[in-house]
Design a protein around this motif. Structure first.
Motif, PDB file in Angstrom:
ATOM      1  N   PHE A 130       0.869  -1.168   0.000  1.00 19.73           N
ATOM      2  CA  PHE A 130       0.000   0.000   0.000  1.00 19.73           C
ATOM      3  C   PHE A 130       0.908   1.220   0.000  1.00 19.73           C
ATOM      4  O   PHE A 130       1.381   1.658   1.040  1.00 19.73           O
ATOM      5  N   TYR A 159       1.585   4.973  -0.140  1.00 24.47           N
ATOM      6  CA  TYR A 159       0.722   6.105   0.192  1.00 24.47           C
ATOM      7  C   TYR A 159       1.509   7.296   0.704  1.00 24.47           C
ATOM      8  O   TYR A 159       2.636   7.177   1.160  1.00 24.47           O
ATOM      9  N   ILE A 174      -2.232   0.772  -4.841  1.00 29.70           N
ATOM     10  CA  ILE A 174      -2.160  -0.596  -4.335  1.00 29.70           C
ATOM     11  C   ILE A 174      -1.400  -1.409  -5.367  1.00 29.70           C
ATOM     12  O   ILE A 174      -1.781  -1.448  -6.548  1.00 29.70           O
ATOM     13  N   LEU A 211      -9.490  -1.295   0.594  1.00 33.79           N
ATOM     14  CA  LEU A 211      -8.611  -2.283   1.222  1.00 33.79           C
ATOM     15  C   LEU A 211      -9.230  -3.674   1.162  1.00 33.79           C
ATOM     16  O   LEU A 211      -8.545  -4.663   0.906  1.00 33.79           O
ATOM     17  N   PHE A 250      -1.243  -5.795   3.917  1.00 37.40           N
ATOM     18  CA  PHE A 250      -0.408  -4.905   3.123  1.00 37.40           C
ATOM     19  C   PHE A 250       0.818  -4.490   3.919  1.00 37.40           C
ATOM     20  O   PHE A 250       0.753  -4.330   5.135  1.00 37.40           O
TER      21      PHE A 250
END
Length: 188
Positions: A4, A6, A27, A81, A94
Motif C-alpha cells: 500500500f 501512500y 495498491i 482495502l 499490506f
C-alpha cells in the motif's frame, strides 16, 4: 507481496493534534498496480489546522473544510482495502510504503483509523513498514555526504528522476515520485 504505497498531507506535524486532508497512493500486488487513489478529506473536526502546513501543501483552510467528511472517506478507504485483503486472515496484509512514512505518515494513518472508531488497523497492515527513505539511505550510503539534504525531491533527482518543484507536497505527486525512487533503490 501486497504493498500500500501512500502519502498524506496533514494540517501540522503532530499526529495526536493535527489531521489529514489528503490521502494518495497506489495498491501494488506482486509488482502490478491494481488501483490508484487520490482522496481529499476534511480533517478531523477536533484537529488543529496550522496555516504553515496548509501553505506547504498549497491549500487553504476553506478548501480542506469543504472536502468530503472524514467518515465518508474512511469508508471508501476500507472498501478499497477489502478488495485486496481479508482482514480476518492474519497472513493477508499490506506493507505500508511511503517516503519517511515509518516516522510520520504511519502514525497519522493509524490515528485516523482510531478517530473513525476503528481499532483494527493491524488487520489491514503489517506492523513493519517499507520506508523508501530508509531504503534510499542504504542505496546512497557512499554518496550521501555529497547530497545537500535527504528530502524526497533531492533523492529523486539523485536517482535521475525529473522533479517538478511546483507539484511537490501534493500527496498524489509525492507518492508517484516515491514509487519511482522505490523501484530504483530496490532494483540493485
Amino acid at each position: 507481496m501486497k504493498i500500500f504505497f501512500y502519502d498524506l498531507e496533514t494540517t501540522g506535524t503532530l499526529f495526536w493534534k493535527h489531521g489529514i486532508h489528503q490521502i494518495s497512493g497506489a495498491i501494488v500486488i506482486d509488482g502490478e498496480v491494481k488501483e490508484r487513489f487520490d482522496l481529499r478529506v476534511a480533517p478531523n473536526p477536533k484537529a488543529i489546522v496550522e496555516d504553515a502546513a496548509l501553505q506547504v501543501a498549497g491549500v487553504t483552510c476553506e478548501q480542506i473544510m469543504a472536502y468530503p467528511p472524514m467518515g465518508d472517506v474512511y469508508n471508501k478507504v476500507v472498501e478499497m482495502l477489502g478488495k485486496y485483503v481479508d482482514k480476518y486472515d492474519r497472513t493477508d496484509k499490506f506493507f505500508l510504503c511511503g517516503y519517511n512514512n515509518a516516522s510520520f505518515d504511519d502514525n497519522f494513518f493509524r490515528a485516523w483509523f482510531r478517530q473513525n472508531g476503528d481499532e483494527y488497523f493491524g488487520s489491514w497492515f503489517w506492523g513493519n513498514s517499507l520506508d523508501v527513505m530508509v531504503l534510499a539511505s542504504q542505496y546512497f550510503a557512499e554518496e550521501r555526504h555529497t547530497m545537500k539534504d535527504f528530502k524526497l525531491s533531492t533523492v529523486a533527482r539523485q536517482c535521475g528522476i525529473e522533479v517538478c518543484e511546483e507539484s511537490l507536497h501534493d500527496a498524489l505527486y509525492d507518492i508517484r515520485l516515491t514509487m519511482e525512487v522505490y523501484k530504483k533503490v530496490v532494483s540493485r
